[in-house]
Scaffold this active site. Structure first.
Site, mmCIF file in Angstrom:
data_model
loop_
_atom_site.group_PDB
_atom_site.id
_atom_site.type_symbol
_atom_site.label_atom_id
_atom_site.label_comp_id
_atom_site.label_asym_id
_atom_site.label_seq_id
_atom_site.Cartn_x
_atom_site.Cartn_y
_atom_site.Cartn_z
ATOM 1 N N GLU A 11 -9.531 3.901 2.097
ATOM 2 C CA GLU A 11 -9.048 4.010 0.721
ATOM 3 C C GLU A 11 -8.002 2.950 0.382
ATOM 4 O OE1 GLU A 11 -7.670 5.519 3.190
ATOM 5 O OE2 GLU A 11 -5.583 5.054 2.747
ATOM 6 N N ARG A 41 -7.807 -0.193 1.022
ATOM 7 C CA ARG A 41 -8.385 -1.446 0.518
ATOM 8 C C ARG A 41 -8.870 -1.289 -0.923
ATOM 9 N NH1 ARG A 41 -12.743 -1.695 5.286
ATOM 10 N NH2 ARG A 41 -10.975 -0.745 6.367
ATOM 11 N N LYS A 62 0.862 -1.191 0.000
ATOM 12 C CA LYS A 62 0.000 0.000 0.000
ATOM 13 C C LYS A 62 0.892 1.233 0.000
ATOM 14 C CE LYS A 62 -3.269 2.625 2.916
ATOM 15 N NZ LYS A 62 -4.202 2.631 4.072
ATOM 16 N N ASP A 64 -12.084 7.291 3.733
ATOM 17 C CA ASP A 64 -10.850 7.045 4.491
ATOM 18 C C ASP A 64 -10.489 5.559 4.496
ATOM 19 O OD1 ASP A 64 -8.633 7.677 5.956
ATOM 20 O OD2 ASP A 64 -9.692 7.952 7.869
ATOM 21 N N ASP A 74 1.559 6.262 5.550
ATOM 22 C CA ASP A 74 0.654 5.349 4.858
ATOM 23 C C ASP A 74 1.271 4.725 3.602
ATOM 24 O OD1 ASP A 74 -1.758 4.165 5.376
ATOM 25 O OD2 ASP A 74 -2.957 5.568 4.196
ATOM 26 N N ASP A 116 -2.479 10.218 3.358
ATOM 27 C CA ASP A 116 -3.877 9.852 3.552
ATOM 28 C C ASP A 116 -4.558 10.910 4.416
ATOM 29 O OD1 ASP A 116 -6.316 8.675 3.876
ATOM 30 O OD2 ASP A 116 -5.612 7.029 5.178
ATOM 31 N N LYS A 120 -10.066 13.063 7.901
ATOM 32 C CA LYS A 120 -9.581 12.677 9.224
ATOM 33 C C LYS A 120 -9.615 13.887 10.149
ATOM 34 C CE LYS A 120 -6.286 9.028 7.924
ATOM 35 N NZ LYS A 120 -6.924 7.895 8.623
HETATM 36 N N1 BES Z 1 -4.182 4.645 6.756
HETATM 37 C C1 BES Z 1 -5.295 4.412 7.604
HETATM 38 C C2 BES Z 1 -5.012 3.412 8.721
HETATM 39 C C3 BES Z 1 -4.046 3.854 9.801
HETATM 40 C C4 BES Z 1 -4.521 4.443 10.958
HETATM 41 C C5 BES Z 1 -2.705 3.610 9.697
HETATM 42 C C6 BES Z 1 -3.636 4.794 11.965
HETATM 43 C C7 BES Z 1 -1.835 3.944 10.689
HETATM 44 C C8 BES Z 1 -2.295 4.549 11.835
HETATM 45 C C9 BES Z 1 -6.456 3.862 6.781
HETATM 46 O O1 BES Z 1 -6.538 4.285 5.475
HETATM 47 C C10 BES Z 1 -7.711 4.295 7.466
HETATM 48 O O2 BES Z 1 -7.922 5.465 7.537
HETATM 49 N N2 BES Z 1 -8.490 3.339 7.945
HETATM 50 C C11 BES Z 1 -9.685 3.636 8.631
HETATM 51 C C12 BES Z 1 -10.712 2.611 8.205
HETATM 52 C C13 BES Z 1 -12.129 2.962 8.629
HETATM 53 C C14 BES Z 1 -12.604 4.205 7.898
HETATM 54 C C15 BES Z 1 -13.020 1.787 8.322
HETATM 55 C C16 BES Z 1 -9.409 3.507 10.122
HETATM 56 O O3 BES Z 1 -8.600 2.684 10.536
HETATM 57 O O4 BES Z 1 -9.985 4.286 10.877
HETATM 58 ZN ZN ZN Z 2 -4.704 4.818 4.577
HETATM 59 ZN ZN ZN Z 3 -7.596 6.135 5.264
#
Ligand code: BES
Ligand code: ZN
Ligand code: ZN
Length: 484
Positions: free
Chosen positions: A331, A333, A247, A329, A270, A252, A259
């Site tokens: 994204e 996946r 990834k 967010d 990310d 992000d 966020k």
């Molecule tokens: N890049 C983030 C995940 C992340 C969070 C990595 C904290 C490192 C530290 C990912 O793209 C994300 O934002 N995931 C969301 C998913 C949710 C919207 C289902 C998350 O983890 O909140």
């Molecule tokens: Zn991300």
């Molecule tokens: Zn994200």
């Protein structure tokens, strides 16, 4: 750093400072000098504890028990302690568990090189590594002869592994204004030229031709156009073929599902999965391992703007499956769905591994230091876990289950990009990816969520503040094992 191996006793080696590892908390061994001073200083020889006796040019480091993990950390602590000093050369005796343990030597050298890392790019005053020469004595503390060539090889492997890890750390630590999708492509191209790898970069036109509409949707609002990178190490008569998918979100922001400001800080991390994939390719090709390794990276920036993709959009992924966007967010996946499909189309691999900072939920579940390994079959998952233990990285399994599978149902499309339950977010993200793994590959694939260990804002073990380069050591080990 230069390393020299010698069988001369440590007392006969000329160096500015000596590192002495203390395993015995009572200082009973007769090689422990300065016993009284150590007691006076209240040095307890706990793991990670250090005491610099400047008058004698001796640095004492506590080690709980001799094994790879402890030796690696001990040497990292040693070099970190010496960072502020002016010593230029160091001597240390190699500590061994048993006769065949050249891996202990590897761990010590890895520790030194990993511990010496610091990220200076944005400091006007750069701290310089003064310590340049390391002499390792193989003689003094054990009564058996070691094969010198094997020891030299162990040092070489350690250097390659640590160098690749530090290379990955540098990429991840680089800020989003200096590292965007094309930057990752340039780095891949650079590796290809340096190491004779095959490299193919897909720009938006080609990405569109490949019908990677989910990836393109995530990328759309950014002024930095996306790239899909395919970098391959292809030796003759390979013992196995593996694909690694990373990834590569160079930033992000969360997109329109923006966020909150405190969660956005550090989101340059990310791209850790992608950066690890680049580092692993660097290591396996430098080791010249007889395994065909393909790296695929989806390099994208997730931003906001009039052109941004939206919650409610339905995307047609490369696989043909339609995805309802309910949160922009989630994204990673979406990007991975398309890159996984592309990787499976391009290469018929024996094993497929993806590395991704995919969910905050994996950090909640396991803490910051451990990655979550998921998939349908124990074989590839166990390969990762085994390799992680040898490499000194922490990884554990999270199991899929049929109840959570249902939580990704969508009323309007084939699947939703988020789950309808707030629980088990690391697993539901893994299950989402599983929907883009083809039938014949189900048992060959493992997903590794590295959101915790990829980037931590304090030092831990042999890892510095910020990017750890997580995954490079573990996956390089995995390839080394396949090569045997
Ligand atoms: N890049 C983030 C995940 C992340 C969070 C990595 C904290 C490192 C530290 C990912 O793209 C994300 O934002 N995931 C969301 C998913 C949710 C919207 C289902 C998350 O983890 O909140
Ligand atoms: Zn991300
Ligand atoms: Zn994200």
């Amino acid at each position: 750093m230069n390393f020299e191996l010698t069988i001369s006793p440590i007392s006969e080696i000329d160096a500015d400072v000596e590192v002495i590892l203390i395993v015995d908390k009572n200082f009973k061994h007769n090689f422990v000098k300065n016993r009284k001073l150590l007691k006076k200083a209240n040095f307890k020889a706990e793991q990670d504890e250090s005491y610099l006796l400047v008058e004698k040019n001796r640095l004492f480091i506590g080690v709980e028990k001799i094994n790879d993990k402890n030796l690696r950390v001990a040497m990292a602590k040693a070099i970190q302690r010496l960072k502020s000093t002016k010593y230029k050369s160091l001597k240390v005796a190699c500590y061994f568990e048993n006769k065949e343990s050249t891996h202990n030597l590897r761990a010590m050298v890895e520790g030194l090189l990993l511990g010496a890392y610091s990220f200076n790019k944005y400091k006007t005053k750069k701290s310089k590594q003064k310590l340049k020469d390391v002499t390792i004595s193989l003689e003094e503390y054990h009564g058996f002869e070691l094969d010198k060539q094997e020891c030299e090889d162990a040092i070489k492997l350690a250097q390659i592994t640590a160098d690749a890890t530090n290379f990955t750390r540098d990429i991840v630590n680089t800020t989003p204004n200096d590292c965007y999708p094309d930057t990752l492509a340039q780095i891949a191209q650079g590796l290809a030229e340096e190491l004779n790898l095959e490299c193919k970069i897909l720009k938006p036109k080609e990405i569109k031709k490949e019908k990677m509409e989910a990836l393109l949707a995530v990328a759309r609002a950014s002024r930095h156009k996306p790239r899909v990178i395919h970098l391959a190490h292809k030796p003759k008569n390979p013992k196995a073929v593996i694909s690694l998918i990373g990834k590569g979100l160079t930033y992000d922001s969360g997109g329109l599902s923006l966020k909150p400001s405190t969660s956005m800080v550090n989101m340059k991390l990310d791209k850790s999965g992608a950066s690890a994939v680049l580092g692993i390719l660097k290591a396996v090709s430098k080791m010249n391992l007889p395994v065909e390794v393909h790296g695929f990276v989806g390099a994208v920036e997730n931003m906001i703007g009039g052109d941004a993709y939206k919650p409610d959009d339905v995307l047609i992924s490369k696989s043909g499956k339609t995805i309802e966007v309910r949160n922009t967010d989630a994204e990673g996946r979406l990007v991975l769905a398309d890159v996984l499909a592309y990787a499976q189309q391009e290469v018929e691999a024996d094993y497929i591994f993806d590395l991704a900072t995919l969910t905050g939920a994996s950090v909640v579940a396991l803490g910051q230091y451990t990655s979550a390994v998921m998939g349908n079959c124990d074989t590839p998952k166990d390969m990762v876990i085994e390799a992680s233990k040898e490499a000194g990285e922490l990884a554990t399994k999270l199991d899929f289950n049929r109840h959570l599978r249902k939580s990704l149902k969508s009323n309007v499309a084939d699947i939703s990009n988020i789950s309808n339950t707030p629980y088990g977010g690391a697993i539901t993200a893994g299950i989402f990816l599983d929907n883009f793994i083809e039938k014949e590959n189900k048992d060959k694939w493992a997903h590794i969520d590295i959101a915790g260990p990829a980037y931590v804002e304090h030092t831990w073990g042999e890892n510095p503040v910020g990017a750890s380069g997580y995954g490079v050591r573990m996956m390089t080990r995995l390839v080394e094992k396949l090569a045997k």
